[in-house]
Scaffold this motif. Sequence first.
Motif, PDB file in Angstrom:
ATOM      1  N   THR A  16     -20.985   6.559   0.059  1.00 59.67           N
ATOM      2  CA  THR A  16     -21.108   5.717  -1.138  1.00 59.67           C
ATOM      3  C   THR A  16     -21.791   6.491  -2.256  1.00 59.67           C
ATOM      4  O   THR A  16     -21.328   6.487  -3.402  1.00 59.67           O
ATOM      5  N   ILE A  20     -20.128   7.477  -5.916  1.00 59.28           N
ATOM      6  CA  ILE A  20     -20.765   7.126  -7.190  1.00 59.28           C
ATOM      7  C   ILE A  20     -21.066   8.389  -7.989  1.00 59.28           C
ATOM      8  O   ILE A  20     -20.812   8.452  -9.197  1.00 59.28           O
ATOM      9  N   ALA A  24     -19.365   9.303 -11.442  1.00 52.83           N
ATOM     10  CA  ALA A  24     -20.233   9.475 -12.611  1.00 52.83           C
ATOM     11  C   ALA A  24     -19.999  10.834 -13.270  1.00 52.83           C
ATOM     12  O   ALA A  24     -19.978  10.939 -14.501  1.00 52.83           O
ATOM     13  N   ALA A 143     -16.454   5.522  -9.529  1.00 55.58           N
ATOM     14  CA  ALA A 143     -17.847   5.058  -9.574  1.00 55.58           C
ATOM     15  C   ALA A 143     -17.909   3.549  -9.372  1.00 55.58           C
ATOM     16  O   ALA A 143     -18.823   3.039  -8.701  1.00 55.58           O
ATOM     17  N   GLY A 144     -16.943   2.839  -9.911  1.00 49.22           N
ATOM     18  CA  GLY A 144     -16.900   1.383  -9.727  1.00 49.22           C
ATOM     19  C   GLY A 144     -16.686   0.996  -8.275  1.00 49.22           C
ATOM     20  O   GLY A 144     -17.353   0.094  -7.754  1.00 49.22           O
ATOM     21  N   THR A 147     -19.878   1.804  -6.360  1.00 46.77           N
ATOM     22  CA  THR A 147     -20.917   0.818  -6.673  1.00 46.77           C
ATOM     23  C   THR A 147     -20.622  -0.505  -5.981  1.00 46.77           C
ATOM     24  O   THR A 147     -21.524  -1.135  -5.423  1.00 46.77           O
ATOM     25  N   ALA A 150     -21.465  -0.217  -2.377  1.00 45.99           N
ATOM     26  CA  ALA A 150     -22.921  -0.215  -2.199  1.00 45.99           C
ATOM     27  C   ALA A 150     -23.494  -1.631  -2.330  1.00 45.99           C
ATOM     28  O   ALA A 150     -24.340  -2.038  -1.524  1.00 45.99           O
ATOM     29  N   VAL A 151     -23.027  -2.379  -3.320  1.00 50.50           N
ATOM     30  CA  VAL A 151     -23.532  -3.742  -3.531  1.00 50.50           C
ATOM     31  C   VAL A 151     -23.150  -4.637  -2.361  1.00 50.50           C
ATOM     32  O   VAL A 151     -23.980  -5.395  -1.845  1.00 50.50           O
TER      33      VAL A 151
END
Length: 175
Positions: A16, A20, A24, A143-144, A147, A150-151
Amino acid sequence: MVQVQIRGRGARRWITFGAITFGALFLVIGLILTGVSVSFLADAERAPGTVVALEWRDGHNGASRKKRENDEPAAYPVVEFTSADGTPRTFRSSTGSNPPSYEEGERVEVLYRADSPEDARINGFASLWLLPLVFGGIGLVIAGIGTAVAVVGRRRSQAVRSTQPLSECEFPRRR
């Protein structure tokens, strides 16, 4: 649908984090390329030009990689224009396409830097915005996704923790 099972939270966290970070990085490159295009446009002189030829080149620009079946040559417009000092100039666009975006004899607007007229581009979407859009778009998507993973992973681990009974180690009994 293919599912990949990764053992251990550590591996998931690294993957993850890598997604990201990679996303990025691409997003930053896209933003830098956008800044370069905006800077170029702010300083650019404009001149009428004419596509005098289409230079057909392989998509890999002569690099030593295996040719794929769908690799087709792309047409790179060769453009003539006269700079503000009256000097006739010729350049090959760095953006090629198949089918060609331009035809021989087509009139185009040329953008160039007055201090270095050899740095010229056709005033078109692809030559100004294609690379920033590709890098920024790829970066935003990767990156989305990283993320979001990860969330979701964090929410799942919090949900699992909230449903587990408290042990005596965490809260010792009062005597």
